[in-house]
Every structure is written in C-alpha cells, then in structure tokens.
Design a protein around this motif. Structure first.
Motif, PDB file in Angstrom:
ATOM      1  N   UNK A   1      45.664  22.946  36.184  1.00 23.30           N
ATOM      2  CA  UNK A   1      44.804  23.208  37.323  1.00 23.30           C
ATOM      3  C   UNK A   1      44.686  24.716  37.555  1.00 23.30           C
ATOM      4  N   UNK A   2      43.471  25.171  37.899  1.00 30.35           N
ATOM      5  CA  UNK A   2      43.219  26.581  38.119  1.00 30.35           C
ATOM      6  C   UNK A   2      42.458  26.786  39.430  1.00 30.35           C
ATOM      7  N   UNK A   3      42.702  27.926  40.060  1.00 32.87           N
ATOM      8  CA  UNK A   3      42.022  28.283  41.287  1.00 32.87           C
ATOM      9  C   UNK A   3      40.586  28.713  41.004  1.00 32.87           C
ATOM     10  N   UNK A   4      39.657  28.319  41.885  1.00 29.87           N
ATOM     11  CA  UNK A   4      38.242  28.618  41.715  1.00 29.87           C
ATOM     12  C   UNK A   4      37.733  29.560  42.797  1.00 29.87           C
TER      13      UNK A   4
ATOM     14  N   UNK B   1      37.279  33.285  41.506  1.00 27.10           N
ATOM     15  CA  UNK B   1      37.795  33.566  40.181  1.00 27.10           C
ATOM     16  C   UNK B   1      36.716  34.247  39.348  1.00 27.10           C
ATOM     17  N   UNK B   2      37.145  35.112  38.429  1.00 25.09           N
ATOM     18  CA  UNK B   2      36.183  35.838  37.604  1.00 25.09           C
ATOM     19  C   UNK B   2      35.261  34.899  36.825  1.00 25.09           C
ATOM     20  N   UNK B   3      35.762  33.735  36.449  1.00 25.54           N
ATOM     21  CA  UNK B   3      34.995  32.812  35.635  1.00 25.54           C
ATOM     22  C   UNK B   3      33.784  32.224  36.351  1.00 25.54           C
ATOM     23  N   UNK B   4      33.780  32.249  37.690  1.00 25.16           N
ATOM     24  CA  UNK B   4      32.687  31.649  38.452  1.00 25.16           C
ATOM     25  C   UNK B   4      31.952  32.650  39.330  1.00 25.16           C
ATOM     26  N   UNK B   5      32.431  33.868  39.415  1.00 25.74           N
ATOM     27  CA  UNK B   5      31.812  34.872  40.279  1.00 25.74           C
ATOM     28  C   UNK B   5      30.349  35.091  39.909  1.00 25.74           C
ATOM     29  N   UNK B   6      29.487  35.083  40.924  1.00 22.18           N
ATOM     30  CA  UNK B   6      28.061  35.253  40.711  1.00 22.18           C
ATOM     31  C   UNK B   6      27.309  33.967  40.475  1.00 22.18           C
ATOM     32  N   UNK B   7      28.034  32.867  40.224  1.00 21.96           N
ATOM     33  CA  UNK B   7      27.411  31.567  39.983  1.00 21.96           C
ATOM     34  C   UNK B   7      27.729  30.549  41.074  1.00 21.96           C
TER      35      UNK B   7
END
Length: 115
Positions: free
Chosen positions: A45-48, A60-66
């Motif tokens: 599990x990872x924080x979003x 999280x960097x993986x979802x920033x801007x989306x």
C-alpha cells in the motif's frame, strides 16, 4: 464507531477520468485530516494524497498534476478526482484517517485502467 466507505471505482480506458468518494461517520469530520492510499495488485500500500482541516493538500509525485483531493464538510465526504489515468494507477483505493492515535481504513474500491 468510526466508519469510512469508499465508492466510485470502476474500469476506465487510459487517459480517462474517475471520481472517488469517501463517506465518513463517527468522527468530527471537519477537523480531521483525511487521506487516500492505494494498493496495486501484488504490491504494498502507498500514500496518494491528503487534505487537512484547512483544505491544505499534498500529493505523491506519481499523481501530482493529475489527481485532485477535496472535501465537503457538510456531507462528511472526501473526494479524489482522477484525470489522465494510466495503467499504473490500477489499484484498490482506500480512504484513511486517524483519531486520538487510532488509525481507520475503508474497505477499498477497485480502480482498473486499461491500455
């Protein structure tokens, strides 16, 4: 007791959008920090994202801007607007909060993004 219930998951094509909801009860919703986590198949599990009582947000960097996290205190509900979805966003998404040192989780809602 504290209860968190997610909804809004489903199957969507890459590049599409979904809006998740988390309905909360048993907490003083307006003063609680709320967060979204996710767990891809076979992974940890990872924080979003999170949103605090002042509506300050972090991602999280993986979802920033989306992705965009928001809350409606009158409805005791938190949202996650997910745009430009990618196959790597496929996961079970969980609502999370804490109260007086105790951690609480929803049951999760499945998001599947197809190529």
């Amino acid at each position: 007791q504290v209860q968190l219930v997610e909804s809004g998951g489903g199957l969507v094509q890459a590049g599409g959008s979904l809006r998740l909801s988390c309905a909360a009860s048993g907490i003083m919703f307006s003063v609680n920090t709320m967060a979204w986590f996710r767990q891809p198949p076979g992974k940890q599990r990872e924080w979003v994202a999170l949103i605090n009582s002042d509506s300050v947000t972090m991602y999280a960097d993986s979802v920033k801007g989306r992705f965009t996290i928001s809350r409606d205190n009158a409805k005791n509900t938190m949202y996650l607007q997910m745009n430009s979805l990618k196959p790597e966003d496929t996961a079970v998404y969980y609502c999370h909060t804490n109260r007086r040192g105790s951690l609480y989780w929803g049951q999760g809602t499945q998001v599947t993004v197809s190529s």
